[in-house]
Design an enzyme around this catalytic site. Structure first.
Site, mmCIF file in Angstrom:
data_model
loop_
_atom_site.group_PDB
_atom_site.id
_atom_site.type_symbol
_atom_site.label_atom_id
_atom_site.label_comp_id
_atom_site.label_asym_id
_atom_site.label_seq_id
_atom_site.Cartn_x
_atom_site.Cartn_y
_atom_site.Cartn_z
ATOM 1 N N GLU A 178 0.715 -1.187 -0.021
ATOM 2 C CA GLU A 178 0.265 0.006 -0.023
ATOM 3 C C GLU A 178 0.699 1.215 0.172
ATOM 4 O O GLU A 178 0.669 2.215 0.837
ATOM 5 C CB GLU A 178 -0.911 -0.103 1.193
ATOM 6 C CG GLU A 178 -1.939 -1.153 1.121
ATOM 7 C CD GLU A 178 -3.007 -1.059 2.438
ATOM 8 O OE1 GLU A 178 -4.166 -1.444 2.193
ATOM 9 O OE2 GLU A 178 -2.628 -0.605 3.452
ATOM 10 N N GLU A 219 -6.462 -7.685 -0.692
ATOM 11 C CA GLU A 219 -6.862 -7.574 0.792
ATOM 12 C C GLU A 219 -8.365 -7.341 0.949
ATOM 13 O O GLU A 219 -8.787 -6.644 0.055
ATOM 14 C CB GLU A 219 -6.302 -6.477 1.475
ATOM 15 C CG GLU A 219 -4.731 -6.915 2.194
ATOM 16 C CD GLU A 219 -4.181 -5.820 2.809
ATOM 17 O OE1 GLU A 219 -4.895 -5.105 3.421
ATOM 18 O OE2 GLU A 219 -2.908 -5.470 2.786
#
Length: 668
Positions: free
Chosen positions: A151, A308
């Site tokens: 991320e 995710e």
């Protein structure tokens, strides 16, 4: 398919953090993974400090045992490079890795992502670490894909420290060559901002009033490039040592700091993290759909991976409700329906300590005798039945333009009104989503002639080259719908003079003299050619027709009677223009006109909250039908027939789905 090691298989699993648990727990983890149908786990995402306790010591022994245990049990590894969170020894020894905000205040160690993307020490040490990691595991049979960092820029998305300032100047020198060209591009004659020495140029820091907009825009481009270079440093090492192993990093949805269009070109496949808020109600599945479509579109020739999601609740919103029974399954299947070849979660086992200990996991704190783990196991069994879907694609005939440069520019300060670029884009996407019309997202530089309809919402910044591309698309037979606040400035955020929308003027058959913006309490009224009316808010263009015909006009204000919605025949195609923000009824009328002109139709017509998509490729075609509603439904399949993969029963005529039910039909 994402990896040749996974023919005709959907990835299924999640982040696995064995270093958080005693080694005695690991065999039980693996036994339960097999029970749940897990075939892939992401390992090492935040393991840097565990592996490298100081600059010259590396301890891979525990990770060796994890790899071997997983491989012995038929579970493959997505190995992260661990570089998202530098170990504490690094900032103590090299304090200049720490970033600073626009006020010159440094960030500190203690969370994650506490590094400047321009830090030469961070980049050097990350490269050393990744090379060690790749040399050790690059040929391990369990490894099927690399996951770089995690991320990027999620928490720390720009840096203004001394090293970043030097790198920004170097980036500007490469782009402009001379200060004269920089001054011209930045419009630096305004407010006495002319630069005469390179060391006078700063990052856009805290200042008494608005910073130079082109300086801000260039800094956003620079920052995205700096993070990308961090990724590429690791990518080059991995490609050198393990050339056959695909490489990704996990994106976030509509994430402003990084130009994912550029990033995706450096990835073997796109992956992303989807966390819709349960409080959105049916907006949650719309949130997922638009995110999946954006990520799928960034690598149109490959399936993506949902890297995710939460099995139940997250921990980072002010209020974190759980997902009701059946919702996690349906949201996971939605990802596959919209082009994913992988369904993953954060994380495998819920942490008992740390900042995310209340983030749900595949195994909750209460263990396996729980609703969550039972649903996880059910989903794992169902995904095994969808192996034939792997490698197929979604192939839309409608596209929506989306450009990070336009997003950054339109939301800079000193505009006549706030344009929420993403919200407006998502509103248009949702219209198509609710009608089961598949949509790609495209950059305006892309080849467009494969689409029947292209919608360009608020494409504020548009280069001459890209405007020519869009114009050629219409001339060649395409249908375009552009909206207000499009084609106003060039790549330097300079207004293109002579009447908006500048380089799209010919294709649209009109020019705009000015615009009138309205507060929330004010509205105008649109009157369509057939006499129907609707409300219009926020923005009204004052339009002069140059060949276009008016489909609707404004009813009030000094521009009453002037065109608000137009259509222009151009070449072999047509270009529509929407010069205001209509209510839902008005938007539907405009989009229906564009869809009819482009001869676009839905996969199937269904009741509200029933989602239908098609994946196809290699002579195979799969119909996904997902009922997000609270009641059972019966869907007319028209001429579609085939075997429903979950039940093994032939589907023809109609398809019955329970509330939160799903079906996947292998079409004959």
């Amino acid at each position: 398919m994402i990896s040749s090691k996974f023919p005709s298989t959907i990835f299924y699993g999640g982040d696995y953090n064995p270093e958080q648990w005693p080694e005695s727990v690991w065999p039980e983890d693996v036994r339960l993974m097999k029970e749940a149908g897990v075939n892939l786990v992401s390992v090492g995402i935040f393991s840097w400090a565990r592996i490298q306790p100081d600059e010259h010591t590396f301890d891979f022994g525990w990770l060796d045992r994890v790899f071997d245990l997983l491989w012995a049990n038929g579970i493959s590894v997505c190995l992260a490079t661990c570089t998202a969170s530098p170990p504490a020894w690094m900032w103590r020894k090299y304090p200049n890795i720490l970033p600073e905000d626009a006020s010159g205040i440094p960030y500190n160690q203690g969370a994650r992502q506490h590094y400047s993307p321009s830090s030469s020490n961070y980049r050097r040490l990350a490269a050393v670490f990744v090379r060690k990691l790749a040399e050790r595991y690059g040929k391990h049979p369990a490894l099927v894909t690399w996951h770089i960092n995690n991320e990027y820029a999620c928490h720390m998305n720009e840096c203004h420290n001394a090293e970043s300032t030097l790198e920004f100047r170097a980036w500007l020198k490469r782009k402009y060559g001379t200060l004269e060209k920089l001054n011209e591009a930045w419009g630096a004659a305004f407010w006495s901002q002319l630069y005469h020495q390179w060391d006078e140029v700063l990052t856009p820091r805290r200042a008494p009033y608005h910073c130079n907009p082109t300086q801000q825009l260039d800094f956003k481009r620079f920052t995205s490039d700096e993070f990308l270079e961090c990724y590429l440093i690791e990518h080059r090492i991995l490609r050198e040592i393990s050339p056959a192993i695909p490489i990704t990093t996990n994106f976030i949805g509509f994430f402003k700091p990084l130009d994912y269009h550029r990033w995706a070109q450096e990835m073997d496949y796109v992956s992303w993290d989807n966390y819709p808020d349960p409080l959105l109600g049916h907006g949650a599945e719309a949130y997922g759909a638009v995110g999946h479509d954006l990520k799928r579109s960034q690598k149109k020739t490959m399936p993506f991976v949902l890297m995710e999601q939460a099995p139940a609740a997250v921990n980072w919103r002010p209020l974190n409700p759980t997902k009701n029974p059946g919702v996690m399954r349906l949201q996971s299947l939605q990802a596959v329906a919209r082009g994913a070849d992988g369904v993953m979660f954060f994380q495998w086992r819920a942490s008992k300590a740390g900042a995310e200990k209340y983030h749900s996991a595949m195994i909750p704190h209460a263990g396996v005798e729980t609703r969550t783990f039972k649903e996880i196991s059910q989903l794992g069994a169902e995904l095994k039945k969808l192996g034939a879907v792997a490698g197929t694609l979604v192939k839309p005939t409608v596209a929506i333009t989306f450009d990070w440069d336009a997003w950054w520019a339109v939301e800079l300060e000193s505009k006549v009104a706030r344009i929420d670029y993403v919200a407006w884009t998502q509103e248009i996407h949702r219209w198509f989503y609710e009608r089961n019309i598949a949509v790609d997202f495209v950059h305006p530089e892309e080849k467009l002639d494969g689409y029947s309809l292209v919608v360009a919402p608020a494409l504020y910044l548009l280069t001459k080259k890209n405007a020519d591309n869009v114009t050629a698309y219409v001339r060649g037979g395409g249908t375009l719908l552009a909206t207000y606040c499009s084609a106003i400035v060039d790549e330097n955020e300079h207004v293109v003079l002579g009447g908006y929308p500048a380089w799209l003027r010919e294709a649209l058959g009109l020019w705009i003299e000015e615009w009138a913006v309205m507060p929330e309490t004010q509205k105008n009224v649109l009157k369509f050619a057939g006499g129907e009316t609707c409300d219009a808010k926020h923005w009204c263009d004052v339009i002069h027709l140059e060949g276009a015909k008016a489909l609707a006009t404004f009813e009030s204000d000094f521009f009453a009677g002037r065109a608000a919605v137009t259509e222009n025949a151009f070449g072999k195609g047509a270009a529509f223009y929407l010069g205001t923000k209509p209510d839902a009824v008005g938007l539907t009328r405009v989009l229906e006109a564009a869809v009819a002109r482009a001869k676009v139709s839905p996969v199937l017509k269904t009741p509200a909250n029933v989602e239908v998509t098609v994946r196809e490729g290699g002579g195979k075609r799969f119909l996904f039908v997902l009922n997000h509603g609270e009641a059972a439904v019966e869907i007319a399949l028209g001429g579609i027939a085939g075997v429903e993969l979950f039940s093994g029963i032939r589907a023809t005529g109609t398809l019955k789905l329970a509330a939160l039910g799903a079906a996947v039909v292998s079409v004959e």
